[in-house]
Design a protein around this motif. Structure first.
Motif, PDB file in Angstrom:
ATOM      1  N   TRP A 282       0.558  -1.529  -0.057  1.00 52.15           N
ATOM      2  CA  TRP A 282       0.022  -0.105   0.236  1.00 52.15           C
ATOM      3  C   TRP A 282       1.120   1.656  -0.232  1.00 52.15           C
ATOM      4  O   TRP A 282       2.058   0.773   0.350  1.00 52.15           O
ATOM      5  CB  TRP A 282      -1.039   0.435   1.755  1.00 52.15           C
ATOM      6  N   LEU A 316      -3.581   7.407  -3.813  1.00 52.69           N
ATOM      7  CA  LEU A 316      -3.866   5.775  -2.794  1.00 52.69           C
ATOM      8  C   LEU A 316      -3.283   5.011  -4.194  1.00 52.69           C
ATOM      9  O   LEU A 316      -4.211   4.720  -4.766  1.00 52.69           O
ATOM     10  CB  LEU A 316      -5.392   5.790  -2.023  1.00 52.69           C
ATOM     11  N   ARG A 317      -2.764   3.428  -3.205  1.00 52.23           N
ATOM     12  CA  ARG A 317      -2.542   2.568  -3.951  1.00 52.23           C
ATOM     13  C   ARG A 317      -2.502   1.377  -3.495  1.00 52.23           C
ATOM     14  O   ARG A 317      -1.861   1.260  -2.321  1.00 52.23           O
ATOM     15  CB  ARG A 317      -1.717   2.625  -5.344  1.00 52.23           C
ATOM     16  N   GLY A 318      -3.039   0.567  -3.641  1.00 54.30           N
ATOM     17  CA  GLY A 318      -2.896  -0.811  -2.969  1.00 54.30           C
ATOM     18  C   GLY A 318      -3.421  -2.169  -3.559  1.00 54.30           C
ATOM     19  O   GLY A 318      -4.132  -2.466  -4.227  1.00 54.30           O
ATOM     20  N   TYR A 320      -4.527  -6.533  -3.017  1.00 52.90           N
ATOM     21  CA  TYR A 320      -4.612  -7.085  -1.018  1.00 52.90           C
ATOM     22  C   TYR A 320      -5.291  -7.763  -1.672  1.00 52.90           C
ATOM     23  O   TYR A 320      -6.642  -8.601  -2.111  1.00 52.90           O
ATOM     24  CB  TYR A 320      -5.971  -6.471  -0.083  1.00 52.90           C
ATOM     25  N   GLU A 324      -6.657  -4.573  -6.051  1.00 49.15           N
ATOM     26  CA  GLU A 324      -6.073  -3.737  -6.312  1.00 49.15           C
ATOM     27  C   GLU A 324      -6.985  -2.393  -6.309  1.00 49.15           C
ATOM     28  O   GLU A 324      -8.217  -2.739  -6.926  1.00 49.15           O
ATOM     29  CB  GLU A 324      -5.336  -4.032  -7.874  1.00 49.15           C
TER      30      GLU A 324
END
Length: 449
Positions: A282, A316-318, A320, A324
């Protein structure tokens, strides 16, 4: 294999010589030392078969003392070599098909000309770097756009800088630099973003790819990564001699980039970025760019343009479990727009925006993470929603065009047979408050190495 034969030959030679003459003890000792050295090298090769042994007289350099944070996988290749030259690159081929042959928005091309399907070698890029010491690097990107400079294409250096990696918390860069703004400008290789085309918000409000001459610092302290540069500022007015179109009503700041080519430095700008990277996978952060876009240009009535500009964005970039997400919002305020309009000959609803704003949200999911968890391939449907306005407000005496208040819906899929090769397809629905917009279907392929 050659080293094994060489070692065997030396051993056989020594054996025969020792049988023939045992008197030359010094020579015997010298050859034994050579055998020991070769044995050690072979043992090292067995332990690390994928690594190339260092050349004679060279020593691998120490690991980089500061994270080269801010580059895509190919662009940052120089930071992983032991010493000397690194070569990398990327490219992308793009097919665009429009729903009708006349574009009523500059987003899809010149609105006065017929617009048919296009197949374009959009970018062909080579990275060339050199590691001088454990702390001094050179890195560069040479890009050819649209294949042929005699037609609509061009060749340009997108970055070329010296990097002094002094310590983990602090390094210095000088040269032509990528502006550390947004999610795509520094990470613009086609394998690291979804969609055949880059987001509109990161093309017109954040003018990707945005590169300029300057110098600054970077580093990482704990869970925070940061970069701050002093650069030549944007240029709001047009200059035909320099191929400079300046700021425009429909495409915002995009043509205000000077791109490192004899850049006017009458007005310098400062950009600062800060990211939190303490959660694996993240990134949360933002950046501010501020400077004057007047660059000493004059209006037709010989009034010097004073155009203070401030752009900020948060992002924001993440990732899980196969999911994405990306999100970004940005705003820009520009002063002296009346003077800019006069210099560029804009009237009515052609005015440059005093206030520009926009953002996007994107979600993707790698379905193979669910269907075939052991697979190294990647198939990810995605959806991106963009909303932006390049004429949020305009000066008194001008009007805004509702066609510049836009929404873009992009739906598609990215397929990677291997991590460094991607095939893409998407459909874009474009509309605006003015009722215009041209929908389009896109196909693309990209690679990086």
């Amino acid at each position: 294999m050659k080293k094994w034969f060489l070692c065997l030959a030396i051993i056989l030679g020594i054996s025969r010589t020792l049988k023939a003459d045992d008197a030359d003890a010094a020579w015997k000792k010298q050859m034994e030392n050579k055998i020991d050295a070769l044995t050690q090298e072979l043992e090292k090769a067995k332990l690390s078969p994928s690594e190339t042994a260092p050349s004679e007289g060279t020593t691998p350099l120490a690991p980089l003392s500061v994270s080269p944070y801010s580059f895509g996988p190919a662009a940052g290749k120089v930071y992983s070599v032991d010493k000397g030259i690194s070569i990398g690159g990327y490219g992308e081929l793009i097919y665009e098909n429009f729903t009708h042959s006349h574009a009523d928005s500059a987003l899809a091309g010149d609105e006065t000309q017929p617009r048919s399907a296009e197949l374009n070698l959009a970018r062909w890029v080579m990275y060339l770097g050199y590691r001088f010491t454990d702390k001094i690097f050179f890195n560069s990107e040479l890009e050819i756009e649209a294949a042929n400079s005699s037609k609509s294409g061009e060749a340009e250096a997108e970055f070329a800088y010296l990097d002094f990696a002094l310590s983990k918390p602090f390094g210095l860069r000088v040269g032509e630099l990528l502006a550390p703004v947004g999610l795509t400008n520094e990470y613009h290789e086609p394998t690291v973003f979804h969609g055949v085309l880059r987001p509109d918000v990161e093309s017109y409000l954040i003018p990707t790819t945005w590169h300029e001459n300057g110098a600054g610092y970077y580093g990482q302290f704990g869970p925070f990564a940061y970069r701050g540069y002093v650069m030549a500022g944007l240029r709001a007015a047009s200059d035909e001699n320099m191929g400079q179109d300046g700021f425009q009503a429909d495409i915002g700041l995009q043509e205000g980039r000077q791109e490192g080519s004899r850049s006017r430095a009458h007005d310098l700008a400062y950009v600062q970025r800060l990211d939190y990277i303490g959660i694996p996978g993240w990134l949360f952060g933002g950046s501010v760019f501020t400077g004057n876009a007047g660059q000493g240009d004059m209006t037709p009535s010989a009034v010097r343009i004073d155009a203070p500009l401030t752009l900020w964005e948060t992002h924001l970039r993440g990732e899980y479990k196969g999911w994405e997400m990306r999100a970004l919002y940005t705003q820009t305020t520009i002063g002296g727009v009346g003077e800019i309009n006069q210099a560029n000959g804009f009237t009515g609803n052609q005015s440059v925006g005093q206030y520009l704003w926009g953002g996007y949200v994107e979600v993707a999911y790698n379905i193979l993470d669910l269907l075939a968890p052991a697979s190294k391939q990647y198939v990810s449907p995605f959806f991106r929603y963009e909303r932006y306005n390049t004429q949020g407000t305009v000066p008194e005496g001008y009007s805004s065009d509702p066609a510049n208040d836009r929404r873009v819906y992009t739906m598609g899929v990215s397929y990677k047979p291997i991590p460094r090769v991607v095939l893409k397809a998407d459909y874009q629905v474009r509309n605006s408050h003015g009722g215009g917009g041209v929908n389009q279907f896109n196909l693309g392929t990209g690679y990086e190495f």
